[in-house]
Design a protein around this motif. Structure first.
Motif, PDB file in Angstrom:
ATOM      1  N   THR A 199     -92.214  42.405  30.249  1.00  0.00           N
ATOM      2  CA  THR A 199     -90.982  41.611  30.399  1.00  0.00           C
ATOM      3  C   THR A 199     -91.009  40.775  31.684  1.00  0.00           C
ATOM      4  OG1 THR A 199     -89.759  43.353  31.567  1.00  0.00           O
ATOM      5  CG2 THR A 199     -89.668  43.372  29.157  1.00  0.00           C
ATOM      6  N   CYS A 200     -92.170  40.690  32.327  1.00  0.00           N
ATOM      7  CA  CYS A 200     -92.268  40.002  33.621  1.00  0.00           C
ATOM      8  C   CYS A 200     -92.711  38.547  33.491  1.00  0.00           C
ATOM      9  CB  CYS A 200     -93.250  40.735  34.533  1.00  0.00           C
ATOM     10  SG  CYS A 200     -92.739  42.427  34.939  1.00  0.00           S
ATOM     11  N   GLY A 201     -92.953  38.101  32.265  1.00  0.00           N
ATOM     12  CA  GLY A 201     -93.482  36.759  32.114  1.00  0.00           C
ATOM     13  C   GLY A 201     -94.892  36.676  32.646  1.00  0.00           C
ATOM     14  N   GLY A 202     -95.372  35.468  32.854  1.00  0.00           N
ATOM     15  CA  GLY A 202     -96.713  35.297  33.386  1.00  0.00           C
ATOM     16  C   GLY A 202     -97.772  35.757  32.406  1.00  0.00           C
TER      17      GLY A 202
ATOM     18  N   SER B  82    -108.853  48.261  34.743  1.00  0.00           N
ATOM     19  CA  SER B  82    -107.824  47.610  35.543  1.00  0.00           C
ATOM     20  C   SER B  82    -106.770  46.964  34.655  1.00  0.00           C
ATOM     21  CB  SER B  82    -108.416  46.554  36.472  1.00  0.00           C
ATOM     22  OG  SER B  82    -108.880  45.445  35.738  1.00  0.00           O
ATOM     23  N   VAL B  83    -105.573  46.803  35.268  1.00  0.00           N
ATOM     24  CA  VAL B  83    -104.446  46.095  34.650  1.00  0.00           C
ATOM     25  C   VAL B  83    -103.947  45.104  35.697  1.00  0.00           C
ATOM     26  CG1 VAL B  83    -102.136  46.307  33.666  1.00  0.00           C
ATOM     27  CG2 VAL B  83    -103.828  48.135  33.295  1.00  0.00           C
ATOM     28  N   SER B  84    -103.673  43.863  35.298  1.00  0.00           N
ATOM     29  CA  SER B  84    -103.199  42.885  36.286  1.00  0.00           C
ATOM     30  C   SER B  84    -102.144  41.978  35.676  1.00  0.00           C
ATOM     31  CB  SER B  84    -104.350  42.048  36.834  1.00  0.00           C
ATOM     32  OG  SER B  84    -104.928  41.252  35.813  1.00  0.00           O
ATOM     33  N   LEU B  85    -101.246  41.489  36.577  1.00  0.00           N
ATOM     34  CA  LEU B  85    -100.224  40.519  36.227  1.00  0.00           C
ATOM     35  C   LEU B  85    -100.368  39.317  37.155  1.00  0.00           C
ATOM     36  CD1 LEU B  85     -97.439  39.566  34.974  1.00  0.00           C
ATOM     37  CD2 LEU B  85     -96.351  40.825  36.844  1.00  0.00           C
ATOM     38  N   THR B  86    -100.276  38.109  36.605  1.00  0.00           N
ATOM     39  CA  THR B  86    -100.251  36.885  37.411  1.00  0.00           C
ATOM     40  C   THR B  86     -99.128  35.983  36.918  1.00  0.00           C
ATOM     41  OG1 THR B  86    -101.864  35.803  35.968  1.00  0.00           O
ATOM     42  CG2 THR B  86    -102.720  36.952  37.911  1.00  0.00           C
ATOM     43  N   ALA B  87     -98.592  35.170  37.843  1.00  0.00           N
ATOM     44  CA  ALA B  87     -97.619  34.117  37.525  1.00  0.00           C
ATOM     45  C   ALA B  87     -96.359  34.638  36.877  1.00  0.00           C
ATOM     46  CB  ALA B  87     -98.264  33.035  36.655  1.00  0.00           C
TER      47      ALA B  87
ATOM     48  N   THR C  66     -81.622  41.662  48.625  1.00  0.00           N
ATOM     49  CA  THR C  66     -81.435  40.759  49.775  1.00  0.00           C
ATOM     50  C   THR C  66     -81.815  39.322  49.446  1.00  0.00           C
ATOM     51  OG1 THR C  66     -83.664  41.305  50.567  1.00  0.00           O
ATOM     52  CG2 THR C  66     -81.805  42.559  51.493  1.00  0.00           C
ATOM     53  N   ASN C  67     -82.550  39.130  48.356  1.00  0.00           N
ATOM     54  CA  ASN C  67     -82.977  37.775  47.988  1.00  0.00           C
ATOM     55  C   ASN C  67     -81.912  37.098  47.145  1.00  0.00           C
ATOM     56  OD1 ASN C  67     -85.436  38.111  49.280  1.00  0.00           O
ATOM     57  ND2 ASN C  67     -86.481  38.830  47.434  1.00  0.00           N
ATOM     58  N   ALA C  68     -81.503  35.929  47.578  1.00  0.00           N
ATOM     59  CA  ALA C  68     -80.513  35.168  46.817  1.00  0.00           C
ATOM     60  C   ALA C  68     -81.165  34.250  45.798  1.00  0.00           C
ATOM     61  CB  ALA C  68     -79.648  34.348  47.767  1.00  0.00           C
ATOM     62  N   SER C  69     -82.483  34.213  45.804  1.00  0.00           N
ATOM     63  CA  SER C  69     -83.177  33.275  44.920  1.00  0.00           C
ATOM     64  C   SER C  69     -84.177  34.019  44.049  1.00  0.00           C
ATOM     65  CB  SER C  69     -83.912  32.215  45.750  1.00  0.00           C
ATOM     66  OG  SER C  69     -84.830  32.824  46.625  1.00  0.00           O
ATOM     67  N   ALA C  70     -84.643  33.322  43.026  1.00  0.00           N
ATOM     68  CA  ALA C  70     -85.639  33.881  42.123  1.00  0.00           C
ATOM     69  C   ALA C  70     -87.011  33.938  42.794  1.00  0.00           C
ATOM     70  CB  ALA C  70     -85.710  33.042  40.853  1.00  0.00           C
ATOM     71  N   LEU C  71     -87.880  34.757  42.247  1.00  0.00           N
ATOM     72  CA  LEU C  71     -89.266  34.852  42.695  1.00  0.00           C
ATOM     73  C   LEU C  71     -90.171  34.321  41.594  1.00  0.00           C
ATOM     74  CD1 LEU C  71     -89.382  38.422  44.329  1.00  0.00           C
ATOM     75  CD2 LEU C  71     -89.092  36.214  45.467  1.00  0.00           C
ATOM     76  N   THR C  72     -91.166  33.552  41.994  1.00  0.00           N
ATOM     77  CA  THR C  72     -92.176  33.068  41.050  1.00  0.00           C
ATOM     78  C   THR C  72     -93.551  33.508  41.567  1.00  0.00           C
ATOM     79  OG1 THR C  72     -92.400  30.942  42.187  1.00  0.00           O
ATOM     80  CG2 THR C  72     -90.760  31.081  40.441  1.00  0.00           C
ATOM     81  N   GLY C  73     -94.544  33.304  40.708  1.00  0.00           N
ATOM     82  CA  GLY C  73     -95.897  33.685  41.100  1.00  0.00           C
ATOM     83  C   GLY C  73     -96.041  35.172  41.357  1.00  0.00           C
ATOM     84  N   VAL C  74     -95.228  35.985  40.672  1.00  0.00           N
ATOM     85  CA  VAL C  74     -95.284  37.436  40.863  1.00  0.00           C
ATOM     86  C   VAL C  74     -96.627  37.951  40.335  1.00  0.00           C
ATOM     87  CG1 VAL C  74     -94.210  39.641  40.300  1.00  0.00           C
ATOM     88  CG2 VAL C  74     -92.783  37.623  40.729  1.00  0.00           C
ATOM     89  N   ALA C  75     -97.302  38.772  41.162  1.00  0.00           N
ATOM     90  CA  ALA C  75     -98.647  39.235  40.776  1.00  0.00           C
ATOM     91  C   ALA C  75     -98.914  40.624  41.332  1.00  0.00           C
ATOM     92  CB  ALA C  75     -99.710  38.262  41.271  1.00  0.00           C
ATOM     93  N   VAL C  76     -99.721  41.388  40.602  1.00  0.00           N
ATOM     94  CA  VAL C  76    -100.187  42.697  41.060  1.00  0.00           C
ATOM     95  C   VAL C  76    -101.437  43.056  40.253  1.00  0.00           C
ATOM     96  CG1 VAL C  76     -98.797  44.058  39.427  1.00  0.00           C
ATOM     97  CG2 VAL C  76     -99.491  45.054  41.630  1.00  0.00           C
ATOM     98  N   THR C  77    -102.354  43.772  40.875  1.00  0.00           N
ATOM     99  CA  THR C  77    -103.545  44.287  40.198  1.00  0.00           C
ATOM    100  C   THR C  77    -103.605  45.794  40.410  1.00  0.00           C
ATOM    101  OG1 THR C  77    -104.798  42.234  40.442  1.00  0.00           O
ATOM    102  CG2 THR C  77    -106.065  44.262  40.091  1.00  0.00           C
ATOM    103  N   ASP C  78    -103.774  46.534  39.324  1.00  0.00           N
ATOM    104  CA  ASP C  78    -103.874  48.006  39.394  1.00  0.00           C
ATOM    105  C   ASP C  78    -105.268  48.402  38.922  1.00  0.00           C
ATOM    106  OD1 ASP C  78    -103.470  50.682  39.537  1.00  0.00           O
ATOM    107  OD2 ASP C  78    -101.956  50.787  37.948  1.00  0.00           O
ATOM    108  N   ASN C  79    -106.123  48.753  39.900  1.00  0.00           N
ATOM    109  CA  ASN C  79    -107.461  49.235  39.569  1.00  0.00           C
ATOM    110  C   ASN C  79    -107.391  50.741  39.345  1.00  0.00           C
ATOM    111  OD1 ASN C  79    -108.933  46.756  39.794  1.00  0.00           O
ATOM    112  ND2 ASN C  79    -108.631  46.893  42.021  1.00  0.00           N
TER     113      ASN C  79
END
Length: 587
Positions: free
Chosen positions: A427-430, A440-445, A398-411
């Motif tokens: 492959t998510c960048g950031g 824990s594993v985390s992704l930012t930006a 449904t999103n026509a645009s890119a997403l930035t600042g994608v983040a998640v933390t898995d404790n």
């Protein structure tokens, strides 16, 4: 004789006086006349005097007579005095004159009549003082003949409309003036040709007209007749009122799913001299966009009523007033409940005086947060074994645009840690944080193009046996806000335990005793499959003949051949916290 039977008021014609000598042998001398005009007839400003009677003809511009003195006329001859005259008042003008001579005295009285006609009198009126832009009303031209004894022919006019008026699509043309009236739909004029009107009579030409341009429309026309020329200028005015105009704008180009922004409306009265009442608009919001709770209403529009109920999909204005040239602005807060591009077009803005106006459009992107899925592979490992944890993050369609600042933390739950080495791929960048031995594993930006997905993998070690349900924190992005979590299960199995016991602490050479095995499953919720063990006996100890096998172990296969120096179990099963026991004799 007058040159015309009738002339318009202030018009001119010729007056000719023809004198005959009826005597065949007698010439006239001292030929004379004095023609005193009736009131309303004078010598024209340019008399154009001619005289074939000799003597002296006199006609002074503006004078009320023409004269001849000391004229001469041969036997049986004819002569003429001619002058242009002007009609200065309306009516029938009867003019008489006698000529005389020295020899013949005074002759007959010659009479001629001239009608000086008043021109037609026209009035015109619109059916309304104002109409909306593109609205219609009637236009009526009333023509009167003010002359008691003069009928009109050749009655005509062309009424050229101002730029904001045109003949209506259905002209509804009517004509009681005879002749031919013409009014073509969309044309900028109405006309009459070859009309007739009896003395003292009145007639009308009427039609429907449309307002095609806003503002005060001043319309003038002059009617003429063959007998009288052009009459007065008839004038009428009508105001064509333009509808209000509207514009709208969202406070932001995009908002996260379930986020809010303002929706502002501006309504203008484009008419410099006409106030608008009954101003109204209805804006049905597109699916997935509702009025916020609370609605955040600010501004007003005259005395109008603004309706914007929290949770509803409609914003409306009714009964508003706008001064001439005035405007108003109001806004509400709206919330995006589903992702996607929200193209919002209002209904037409309206007013009592100006009718139906235009719509207004604005677009808002409601950006859904990223989605996340996770999986362990394999889903079961032994204590201190390793499984690959994969996090898959997707930018929704449904999103026509890119997403930035994608983040998640898995404790990770207690009993699971990042393996050493961590086996990280991304492959998510950031930036990814997955410290070996940590929980824990985390992704930012991170970043995700429209419609794309990315993955993050890391190796996980189970340090303690058990069934583990691992739930991530919510995934998020700058544009889409906070999304959902993801869950996956991993089973970490503790190895079975085994004990063995001889039936006697010592035996004589060549004697026999039992050798018993007990295998236990220490896992509280995990059954064990393919349970196996091999026991190689020390030198000097062999399986007895017969082997004396007793007991089983969950359907497994126990191999204990008589005389052999080893025995084994394979393919056994143990329920969680279960155990099995079997025994053989050894010599």
């Amino acid at each position: 004789a007058f040159g015309a039977a009738a002339i318009p008021l202030n018009g001119t014609t010729s007056l000719s006086l023809t004198i005959n000598n009826p005597n065949t042998t007698l010439a006239f001398t001292g030929l004379a006349f004095n023609d005193a005009f009736p009131a309303g007839i004078v010598v024209a400003a340019t008399p154009n005097l001619t005289n074939t009677c000799f003597g002296t003809a006199t006609a002074v511009a503006g004078a009320s007579s023409v004269s001849l003195s000391i004229g001469n006329l041969l036997p049986s001859a004819t002569c003429m005095v001619s002058v242009d005259v002007q009609g200065t008042s309306v009516g029938v003008k009867n003019n008489s004159v006698s000529a005389s001579s020295a020899e013949g005295g005074t002759g007959n009285t010659a009479t001629a009549s001239l009608t000086v006609g008043a021109p037609p009198v026209a009035t015109k009126v619109f059916g309304a003082t104002s109409i909306p832009l593109n609205g219609t009303t009637s236009l009526t031209l009333t023509i009167s003949n003010p002359n008691a004894g003069l009928a009109f022919s050749g009655l005509s006019f062309t009424d050229a409309f101002p730029a904001g008026i045109a003949v209506a699509a259905t002209p509804n043309l009517s004509n009681t003036c005879g002749g031919t009236a013409t009014a073509t739909p969309g044309a900028a004029s109405v006309s009459l040709a070859a009309g007739t009107l009896a003395a003292g009579a009145t007639c009308t030409v009427s039609l429907d007209v449309q307002g095609v341009g806003s503002g005060v429309q001043n319309n003038s026309v002059t009617v003429s007749a063959a007998e009288s020329g052009a009459g007065n200028t008839a004038t009428a005015s009508i105001t064509v009122v333009a509808p209000p105009t509207i514009s709208k704008a969202f406070g932001a180009a995009s908002i996260p799913l379930n986020g809010s922004t303002s929706l502002s409306f501006s309504i203008d009265n484009p008419n410099p001299s006409t106030a608008l009442t009954g101003v109204g608009i209805t804006d049905a919001l597109p699916a997935g966009l509702v009025v916020s709770t609370p609605n955040g209403l600010t501004g007003s529009c005259g005395t109008g009523t603004i309706t914007a109920t929290g949770g509803a999909g409609v914003v409306s204005l009714s009964g508003a007033t706008l001064a001439a040239g005035g405007s108003c602005t109001f806004s509400v807060s709206v919330t995006g409940t589903t992702g996607g591009s929200k193209n919002n077009v209002t209904g037409s803005v309206t007013s009592t005086e100006g009718g139906v106006g235009s719509t207004a459009a604005a677009s808002l992107a409601v950006v859904a947060p990223p989605t996340i899925a996770k999986a362990f592979n394999p889903t079961a490992v032994a204590v201190n074994g390793t499984s690959v944890l994969t996090l898959t993050i997707t930018n929704p369609a449904t999103n026509a645009s890119a997403l930035t600042g994608v983040a998640v933390t898995d404790n990770l739950p207690a009993g699971l840690v990042v393996a050493t080495p961590n086996g990280l791929t991304n492959t998510c960048g950031g930036a990814v944080t997955a410290v070996a031995g940590s929980g824990s594993v985390s992704l930012t930006a991170g970043a995700l193009a429209s419609g794309s997905s990315c993955t993050l993998t890391v190796h996980i070690t189970g340090t303690t046996g058990g069934n583990y349900t691992n739930i991530t924190g919510p995934v998020s992005s700058t544009e889409g806000g906070t999304g959902t979590t993801a869950s996956a299960g991993l089973t970490v199995g503790a190895a079975p335990g085994i004990t063995k016991t001889f039936g006697a602490a010592s035996i004589a050479l060549g004697d026999t005793t039992s050798l018993s095995f007990t295998i236990t499953n220490p896992n509280t919720t995990l059954p064990l499959n393919n349970v196996s063990v091999t026991d190689t006996l020390p030198a000097g100890l062999v399986i007895a003949t017969p082997n004396g096998l007793t007991g089983t172990c969950g359907g497994g296969t126990i191999t204990a051949s008589a005389g052999a120096s080893s025995l084994s179990l394979s393919g056994g099963t143990l329920a969680s916290l279960g155990s099995c026991t079997f025994a053989v004799n050894v010599t």
